[in-house]
Design an enzyme around this catalytic site. Structure first.
Site, PDB file in Angstrom:
ATOM      1  N   GLU A 252       1.789   1.249   2.419  1.00  0.00           N
ATOM      2  CA  GLU A 252       2.077   0.346   3.443  1.00  0.00           C
ATOM      3  C   GLU A 252       1.408   1.077   4.641  1.00  0.00           C
ATOM      4  OE1 GLU A 252       4.151  -1.972   3.268  1.00  0.00           O
ATOM      5  OE2 GLU A 252       5.440  -1.902   1.590  1.00  0.00           O
ATOM      6  N   CYS A 286       4.208  -0.460  12.846  1.00  0.00           N
ATOM      7  CA  CYS A 286       3.010  -1.211  12.234  1.00  0.00           C
ATOM      8  C   CYS A 286       3.163  -2.666  12.233  1.00  0.00           C
ATOM      9  CB  CYS A 286       3.272  -0.599  10.912  1.00  0.00           C
ATOM     10  SG  CYS A 286       5.036  -0.671  10.055  1.00  0.00           S
TER      11      CYS A 286
HETATM   12  P1  NAD Z   1      -1.486   9.268   8.820  1.00  0.00           P
HETATM   13  O1  NAD Z   1      -1.710   8.461   7.697  1.00  0.00           O
HETATM   14  O2  NAD Z   1      -2.020  10.188   9.433  1.00  0.00           O
HETATM   15  O3  NAD Z   1      -0.136  10.146   8.144  1.00  0.00           O
HETATM   16  C1  NAD Z   1       0.999   9.702   7.380  1.00  0.00           C
HETATM   17  C2  NAD Z   1       1.354  10.533   6.209  1.00  0.00           C
HETATM   18  O4  NAD Z   1       0.543  10.867   5.425  1.00  0.00           O
HETATM   19  C3  NAD Z   1       1.764  12.030   6.929  1.00  0.00           C
HETATM   20  O5  NAD Z   1       2.679  12.547   5.871  1.00  0.00           O
HETATM   21  C4  NAD Z   1       0.502  12.751   6.522  1.00  0.00           C
HETATM   22  O6  NAD Z   1       0.593  14.250   6.331  1.00  0.00           O
HETATM   23  C5  NAD Z   1       0.072  12.277   5.298  1.00  0.00           C
HETATM   24  N1  NAD Z   1      -1.343  12.202   4.982  1.00  0.00           N
HETATM   25  C6  NAD Z   1      -2.479  11.863   5.911  1.00  0.00           C
HETATM   26  N2  NAD Z   1      -3.569  11.758   5.090  1.00  0.00           N
HETATM   27  C7  NAD Z   1      -3.422  12.141   3.912  1.00  0.00           C
HETATM   28  C8  NAD Z   1      -4.474  12.082   2.717  1.00  0.00           C
HETATM   29  N3  NAD Z   1      -5.452  11.879   2.610  1.00  0.00           N
HETATM   30  N4  NAD Z   1      -3.538  12.273   1.474  1.00  0.00           N
HETATM   31  C9  NAD Z   1      -2.225  12.509   1.237  1.00  0.00           C
HETATM   32  N5  NAD Z   1      -1.413  12.576   2.447  1.00  0.00           N
HETATM   33  C10 NAD Z   1      -2.013  12.136   3.827  1.00  0.00           C
HETATM   34  O7  NAD Z   1      -0.336   8.379   9.827  1.00  0.00           O
HETATM   35  P2  NAD Z   1       0.635   8.585  10.966  1.00  0.00           P
HETATM   36  O8  NAD Z   1      -0.297   8.942  12.300  1.00  0.00           O
HETATM   37  O9  NAD Z   1       1.428   9.736  10.634  1.00  0.00           O
HETATM   38  O10 NAD Z   1       1.240   7.268  11.204  1.00  0.00           O
HETATM   39  C11 NAD Z   1       0.732   6.065  11.690  1.00  0.00           C
HETATM   40  C12 NAD Z   1       0.397   5.191  10.932  1.00  0.00           C
HETATM   41  O11 NAD Z   1       1.304   4.842  10.033  1.00  0.00           O
HETATM   42  C13 NAD Z   1       0.096   4.041  11.781  1.00  0.00           C
HETATM   43  O12 NAD Z   1      -1.237   3.378  11.501  1.00  0.00           O
HETATM   44  C14 NAD Z   1       0.769   2.813  11.102  1.00  0.00           C
HETATM   45  O13 NAD Z   1       0.607   1.502  11.222  1.00  0.00           O
HETATM   46  C15 NAD Z   1       1.221   3.225   9.910  1.00  0.00           C
HETATM   47  N6  NAD Z   1       2.475   2.693   9.474  1.00  0.00           N
HETATM   48  C16 NAD Z   1       2.467   1.707   8.646  1.00  0.00           C
HETATM   49  C17 NAD Z   1       3.777   1.213   8.276  1.00  0.00           C
HETATM   50  C18 NAD Z   1       3.734   0.083   7.311  1.00  0.00           C
HETATM   51  O14 NAD Z   1       4.794  -0.007   6.678  1.00  0.00           O
HETATM   52  N7  NAD Z   1       2.916  -0.574   6.848  1.00  0.00           N
HETATM   53  C19 NAD Z   1       4.840   1.771   8.633  1.00  0.00           C
HETATM   54  C20 NAD Z   1       5.009   2.877   9.643  1.00  0.00           C
HETATM   55  C21 NAD Z   1       3.790   3.336   9.956  1.00  0.00           C
END
Ligand code: NAD
Length: 481
Positions: A252, A286
């Protein structure tokens, strides 16, 4: 020690000190000060959590019938609900979400999702027996896919974790939850509630950590499925790894959804919903419809409605029930959002309200709700996910052009159509390439799938569709003799 500090991880039903002794400060979004400290998992802790989840699969959890699991899940839901008010406050302090929203999504949401999936499995019919095409019969068993790595972001930490935990547990899987460091503290509520409800040891394990540990978890040989919510960049990296490993994955990711205001839209209805549809959670959502597509015939009216509505929003302390826009989650996030505002300004786009950090809020990471108008859809501020309280208004000549603009995006997660003719709204919604869309309204439905197309992700959460990825089908063939 602060009363919200969490110095231990939850692994195998026990509270254990992190093997490296590491901890991370969680900051309060509205003040920038330390709110509490969270234990932080190393790779060795992740190993222990995955091992605990693996052994729980073959332990008492794996032996339960769906009805017995549903009973335990109802107790788990009750334990989450009992903590709802405190959980909502804690998340608001962590990430700045206005408390009125947090009460609903963090306070009420997880318990509702767990109850929903408990209800689905309780009423499920179990194995499916089918006459075989070639004589005899086939029993199609639904088996839990196994150990699930659930990786979540900070913006809706409780419901996004529950969207994974609830169907995973309902299907009979076990879970290692790795929440984002910014909202690590509230994740332990799932552990507290699991312990209270008497879930067997190892069914839920909570290991906050950064992205390196997250990447380690995704690659772990004992993980059977990955469920991720977060940025598109991280989702691509995780998807590549899962592709190589042939490991099921749900992603997501981000969005840049469009609100199409049609010529016959009721602008009062549109304006009354603008906060919830386009700026919810301080714009850190998002599915937010952040591109407002306005017909040239009513362009000035739409610009005025958006500008006046956004200008009137109450910005301030997120714990105050009257607050509509709180601070962003972190300094890094504010820097990023202000950078996009500067980019839009430098590109020559007109700002009708907002445009900087509010002088009235010296502490915390506030950004004024901001409206750019006369924007071209090719602009960076119209193409990239800003993840803050920033809207762009884009004119269109006719509905074919509106559909083309709405679909001219890397993303495809949400969207909205505003019209007094519902059938027309439905027809227009069908032309938008996205996983979800609303007509004169936008709100997730526990009973319907949520997810994206294109760079917004793969797979669906919520609804019966959100349960399916946690099962694997096994066909058992019986011949005629
Ligand atoms: P992020 O991708 O940096 O981090 C999200 C999570 O993933 C954190 O727990 C982080 O530690 C982990 N993570 C990051 N890189 C990783 C990797 N390579 N392998 C494994 N884990 C990893 O995102 P963020 O800045 O925390 O959140 C914001 C983003 O999330 C926005 O782009 C938003 O649109 C998206 N989002 C999407 C939805 C949806 O349902 N589509 C919902 C909420 C947020």
């Amino acid at each position: 020690m602060n009363d919200v500090d969490r110095n231990e991880l939850f692994i195998g039903g026990r509270w254990v000190a992190p093997q490296s002794g590491a901890g991370t400060d969680v900051l309060e979004a509205a003040t920038g000060k330390v709110l509490g400290r969270s234990a932080t998992a190393s790779n060795a802790d992740i190993d222990a959590a995955v091992a605990a989840a693996r052994s729980a699969l073959s332990g008492p959890w794996g032996a339960l019938s769906p009805t017995e699991r549903a009973d335990l899940l109802d107790r788990f839901a009750g334990a989450l609900k009992a903590r709802g008010r405190d959980t909502a406050r804690l998340v608001t302090r962590e990430n700045g979400m206005p408390i009125s929203l947090s009460n609903a999504v963090n306070g009420f949401g997880p318990a509702a999702m767990v109850s929903y999936y408990a209800g689905l499995i309780r009423s499920s019919t179990g194995d499916d027996v089918r006459p075989s095409t070639f004589g005899g019969r086939t029993v199609v068993r639904r088996e839990p896919v196994g150990v699930v790595a659930a990786i979540t972001p900070w913006n809706y930490p409780q419901p996004l974790a529950a969207m994974k935990l609830a169907p995973a547990l309902a299907a009979g899987c076990t879970v290692v939850l790795k929440p984002a460091p910014e909202t690590a503290l509230d994740a332990f509520v799932f552990a507290d509630a699991a312990a209270d409800a008497g879930l067997p040891a190892g069914v839920i394990n909570v290991v906050p950590a950064g992205r390196e540990a997250g990447a380690y978890l995704v690659e772990h040989p004992e993980v059977d499925k990955v469920a991720f919510t977060g940025s598109t960049a991280a989702g691509r990296a995780i998807g590549e790894v899962c592709g190589r490993l042939l490991r099921p994955v749900t992603l997501e990711l981000g969005g840049k959804s469009a609100s199409i205001v049609t010529e016959n839209a009721d602008l009062d209805v549109f304006a009354a919903n603008l906060l919830e549809v386009s700026l919810v959670n301080n714009g850190q959502t998002c599915h937010a419809s952040t591109r407002i597509l306005a017909p040239r015939s009513r362009y000035d009216e739409v610009v005025d409605a958006v500008t006046e509505t956004v200008r009137a929003l109450t910005v301030g302390d997120p714990l105050d029930p009257a607050t509509q826009i709180g601070p962003l989650v972190s300094e890094a996030q504010r820097t990023r959002v202000l950078g996009y505002i500067e980019d839009g300004r430098a590109a020559g786009y007109r700002i009708t309200t907002g445009g900087s950090a509010p002088a009235s809020q010296p502490l915390g990471w506030f950004v004024e709700p901001t409206v750019f108008v006369d924007v071209d859809n090719s602009a960076r501020i119209a193409q990239e996910e800003i993840f803050g309280p920033v809207l762009t208004v884009i004119p269109f000549a006719d509905e074919d052009e509106a559909v083309a603009i709405a679909n001219d995006s890397e993303y495809g997660l949400g969207g909205t159509v505003w019209t007094t003719d519902e059938q027309h709204g439905f027809d227009l919604a069908a032309r938008i390439h996205s996983g979800t869309i609303g007509v004169n309204h936008y709100a997730l439905d526990l009973n319907a799938p949520f997810g994206g197309v294109k760079a917004s992700g793969l797979g669906r959460e919520l609804g019966p569709e959100g349960l399916a990825p946690y099962y694997t089908a096994k066909s058992v063939y019986f011949g005629t003799r």
